[in-house]
Design an enzyme around this catalytic site. Sequence first.
Site: not given
Length: 440
Positions: A212, A346
């Site tokens: 990430e 999400k």
Amino acid sequence: MTTIQKIYSRSIYDSRGNPTVEVELTTELGTFRSMVPSGASTGEWEAKELRDNDKNKWGGKGVTIAVHNVNNIIGPALVKSDIKITDQRGIDEFMIKLDGTNDKSKLGANSIVGVSMAVARAAAAFLKIPLYEYIGKLAGSKTTECIPVPSFNVLNGGRHAGGDLAFQEFMIMPIKAPTFSEGLRWGSEVYHTLKALAKKKYGASAGNVGDEGGIAPDLTTAEEALDLVNEAIKEAGYDGKVKIGFDVAASELYNGKLYDLDFKSEHPKPENKLDYKKLYEKYSALIEKYPIVFIEDPFSEEDWGAFSYMSSKTKVEVIADDLTVTNVKRLSKAIELKCANALLVKINQIGSLSETIDAANMAKKAGWGLMVSHRSGETDDSFIAHLAVGLEAGQMKSGAPCRSERLAKYNELLRIEDNLGDSAIYAGTRAADYIKSNTL
């Protein structure tokens, strides 16, 4: 009123080099594309991502079956149905019914959510409004002018990096920045300061980045990580202005009875196996020592009592991710048991835009905060930036200010802020209304 003329899917590659689903939806206005992300640390109760499991290709991670399902089942059925492109819920429910399972395991959540996202883009274009405004209308949001505080994952551990560090993500939040664009600058400056400090202290390899975009130095304890991040904040000149949060991803540490802080170590210590009360004591000590404003997934996804215990005692934001998986059934139980005070959102966890909105609205009604999130396997699709603004989410995380698939979301928020002009509102400290004032 426009309808769907064609839906086409192909297999593309995500930021980890694994296959993922891309969907192109065509109306008389043009073609609208979506790309589906994928998680590494996934909740047990997430909607099922369909993979080929053919070990001879892509290590079993191919998505040719999911792509086939879009091209040969979902697409033709939607075109034949003649459902209007602006009927988001009707289309999402049509696909869910077509799948016929509780977890979208027949057609694949990665198939359904890709179509759902493309539908939203096409509908927004038909209505001649920005995507975030379209999502806001679906959600019944009071405003679509609030830009979320970014939560930058600047240091990686857990399943996202090598080394022994148990906690998965260490994040910084420019809560006291005056605007989003300034917050992004602050985050970038702290990130580069952190990288330089890590390389100086631990060697050149400490500047290497994880999935990430955060650095992944060979650290062992949360204290080492927090010391390094806090030092970077101070050295960059933002002491008291940039705060810290972390994602434990505690389901990865849990063996059914205890939490093992040495679960990645070749030389585990017995004293690092803790019950939930001892682990909470550790969190409390960290909260007292560092400028921490939130902890995500502090306990396992089935340790409901531990979540309730911490939420009744702590002064920081407790964010539920694996516990709730953007699912209204799980979320309803978490609200009833007072397990947390913020929801991680999400879209691919639940598998459609409509269900994502339902979960977000349920959380907001309960007084919870919202943090919209990317996944560790990402694309350059910027959909979640619009989702965060449309849902009035005070917070959004999309990794470090590094790697183009992460910056795609932050850069889209810059554009949204710029387009809104003087009407843009940066969430700032208001993003943390759920955090007691003494932590800000």
